[in-house]
Structure formats: C-alpha cells, structure tokens
Enzyme design. Sequence first.
Site, PDB file in Angstrom:
ATOM      1  N   THR A  53       5.281 -19.815 -21.360  1.00 56.95           N
ATOM      2  CA  THR A  53       5.855 -19.114 -20.359  1.00 56.95           C
ATOM      3  C   THR A  53       6.624 -20.044 -19.515  1.00 56.95           C
ATOM      4  OG1 THR A  53       5.544 -17.749 -18.642  1.00 56.95           O
ATOM      5  CG2 THR A  53       3.479 -19.140 -19.507  1.00 56.95           C
ATOM      6  N   ASP A  54       7.696 -19.555 -18.940  1.00 57.34           N
ATOM      7  CA  ASP A  54       8.272 -20.249 -17.522  1.00 57.34           C
ATOM      8  C   ASP A  54       7.232 -20.513 -16.546  1.00 57.34           C
ATOM      9  OD1 ASP A  54       8.335 -17.583 -16.768  1.00 57.34           O
ATOM     10  OD2 ASP A  54      10.291 -17.570 -16.403  1.00 57.34           O
ATOM     11  N   GLU A  55       6.065 -19.660 -16.340  1.00 57.12           N
ATOM     12  CA  GLU A  55       5.343 -19.945 -15.107  1.00 57.12           C
ATOM     13  C   GLU A  55       4.693 -21.232 -14.975  1.00 57.12           C
ATOM     14  OE1 GLU A  55       2.850 -16.528 -14.278  1.00 57.12           O
ATOM     15  OE2 GLU A  55       4.117 -15.037 -15.286  1.00 57.12           O
TER      16      GLU A  55
ATOM     17  N   TYR B 211      -3.648 -18.415 -14.885  1.00 56.33           N
ATOM     18  CA  TYR B 211      -2.913 -18.270 -16.211  1.00 56.33           C
ATOM     19  C   TYR B 211      -1.735 -19.209 -16.609  1.00 56.33           C
ATOM     20  CZ  TYR B 211       0.792 -16.344 -18.919  1.00 56.33           C
ATOM     21  OH  TYR B 211       2.102 -16.499 -19.806  1.00 56.33           O
TER      22      TYR B 211
ATOM     23  N   LYS C  36      -1.869 -22.030 -19.702  1.00 60.02           N
ATOM     24  CA  LYS C  36      -0.750 -22.150 -20.440  1.00 60.02           C
ATOM     25  C   LYS C  36      -0.219 -23.427 -20.510  1.00 60.02           C
ATOM     26  CE  LYS C  36       0.953 -19.525 -23.016  1.00 60.02           C
ATOM     27  NZ  LYS C  36       0.616 -19.254 -24.318  1.00 60.02           N
TER      28      LYS C  36
ATOM     29  N   PRO D 237       3.273   0.901  -6.659  1.00 61.07           N
ATOM     30  CA  PRO D 237       2.819  -0.113  -5.785  1.00 61.07           C
ATOM     31  C   PRO D 237       3.744  -1.347  -6.217  1.00 61.07           C
ATOM     32  CG  PRO D 237       1.293   0.035  -7.634  1.00 61.07           C
ATOM     33  CD  PRO D 237       1.995   1.141  -7.669  1.00 61.07           C
TER      34      PRO D 237
END
Length: 358
Positions: A136-138, A162, A166, A217
């Site tokens: 992931t780019d996170e 998270y 990763k 939300p």
Amino acid sequence: MSRRPWLVTGGAGFIGSNFTLYARQVLGQPVVVLDKLTYAGNLSSLDPLRGDPDFTFVQGDIGDAALLADLFRTHRPAAIVHFAAESHVDRSLLGPRDFIDTNIVGTFTLLEAARQYQQTLPPEGHAVFRFLHVSTDEVYGSLTPEAAAFHERTPYAPNSPYSASKAASDHLVRAWHHSYGLPVLTTNCSNNYGPLQFPEKLIPLMLCKALAGEALPVYGDGLNVRDWLYVLDHCKGIARVLSQGQLGETYCIGGCNEQTNLSVVETLCQLLDERRPRADGLSYRQQIQFVADRPGHDRRYAIDASRMRDELGWQPEETFKTGLAKTVDWYLANEAWLQRVQSGAYRQWLQTQYGDQA
C-alpha cells in the site's frame, strides 16, 4: 500464461477476488486461492468460478507453515501473489495485534515456505518462479498539499498500526530477496475501489448507509485526499508486474485520481440521486454528517505511477468518474451480496467505530 497455477493468498478478499476472477476469466491462468475467510473474505465473491477445474479454493491461514508446505507440494505453483492482510486503518487502531500476526508474522511464514519450495524446483521452474507482494501507499506516510506524489524511492514513514505492519512486511520481502535470492516483486498501490469491496471502506460504506437512510459520517473536515484506483486497473497492473517486472524491484500503482473524501461522498450521492432517487426527492447529500477525526489520519496520499507507464506500458483505464459509476451500478445490481456480507459482527464494529452515527 503458465499451466502451473498461481497461488493467490487472500483471494476471497476484495482485491484478491477481483484478481482471481481476472486471472481465470481473462488471462486463462489456473489459480489456487488460499484464504482464511475472516470477516472481509467472502467465498461468494468467487461464485463465478464454481465448477471450474482450473480453480481450487483452500481455507487456511498464511501463518500455518504445515498447510503452506502441503499446498506447495500438491499444487507446485508457478507464482505466489500475496494479498492476504489485515487492511483497515480503523480496525488497526482498535486492535493492532491481528495486524502484527497476519501482516508481519504471516508474511514471514509465507516467505519461508516459498524459499523452501523454490529449493525443490528444477532449473526451468526455478527460473520462472515469482513471489509478488501486494502492499500500500500508506507505508510512505502523509503528504502535504503541495508535495510531490509518492514514488518508488520515497522513504517509509508509516503512521498507523496498519501501515507500520505493511511497511514491515515490505522490508521482509526485500530482505528475503537480498539475503536468500527469493525472486520477489513488490507493488504499492493507492486506494482501491470497485465491485466486491467489503462495506467497511469509504465508498461501499457510504453507499450502504445512503440507501438505508442513515447518516453519512465523514471524518474531520472531509478534505483528506486519496488517489483512487479502480480495482480492475490494479489487477491489470499486478499482472503486468508479475510478467515483466524486474526481480527485487518495487512498482507504485496509482489511479492518477486525487479526490478529497468529501468530494468522493458527494459524487457518490450524485450518482445515487440519478440511479436510486430518495422517496422525498431530496439529495443524498442531506445525509452527510461530519464526525470527529480518527487518530493519526494522514492528510494526503498520491502515487506517481510513471515507472509503471514508462517501463511496463501500464496506465489506468478508468477515470474516477467512470470507475465510480461502474462501482455504484455493480452494488445496486448486487444488493443480495451486500446483505450476505453484512453480518452481526460487522454491525457491532460499525457501532464501536461510529457510535450513534452507525
């Protein structure tokens, strides 16, 4: 494509199931799926492959070394495509242990099983074997509005349990290549959306809540930016990296579609206004409510996918507008699938995460 199967871990999840369907139905590639079938893994997502002799499903955990050894002995895969992961930031904030166990320890166990399996291959099998790790780019952290997009050389700076888990798995994959010669490839993607996505993620969550007449939300001011990648474009990019990527290298796969969270929800509302109007004639935008921001909410992600374009000839085919329209149409046509995957445990999690807004 090889007649030896690809082993797809997490192949009953969102991206994994889309990739499995693409591999079988478009590429004609035999596939063995290994999936634990946790809350986000849905075997019904693979219903189109029922009875297909070149498709095998195995329920199990990537952390089960004995099971992995048996799978490798039995199926002799030509490649591993590793999707299996805990993947939701909000859940990682509430319960980080599962992310450590699956994303780090599970990936380690899979890497070791793959390394041992590779040693049993004849020279021709050894030469073509691949381990593709989907990330992931996170892992790169957060961007300011004016900063250049993430690319393959961006330093890691994860901000949630998270993304940290990763990032750790990415480093393990790299280390197993440099230390043991495992033929690995890594992809880091931006936010995926499309059919078969579990409704904890933004787009299907908002769609479900909109149709149910509930509040939508939106965290904070809604101006957090993500680069949105249509899942089929991502699947095509993964297949391209698997067939043409340089061993040991990383490829960033992005949609070239930066959107604020608020604009995503507003565009979704507009599409629902056109396709499934509210009985009172008002826009679904009336249901948007801003809620307290989540801890460590990264402000912006963006991917520079120029390496994919320049070296591998891949680029996204869908714009955000066309991809989101296809996504909404799929969910409206598959409401029975949505009902099946929204279990009591899912409802309990929504209540925990959003409280009275759930």
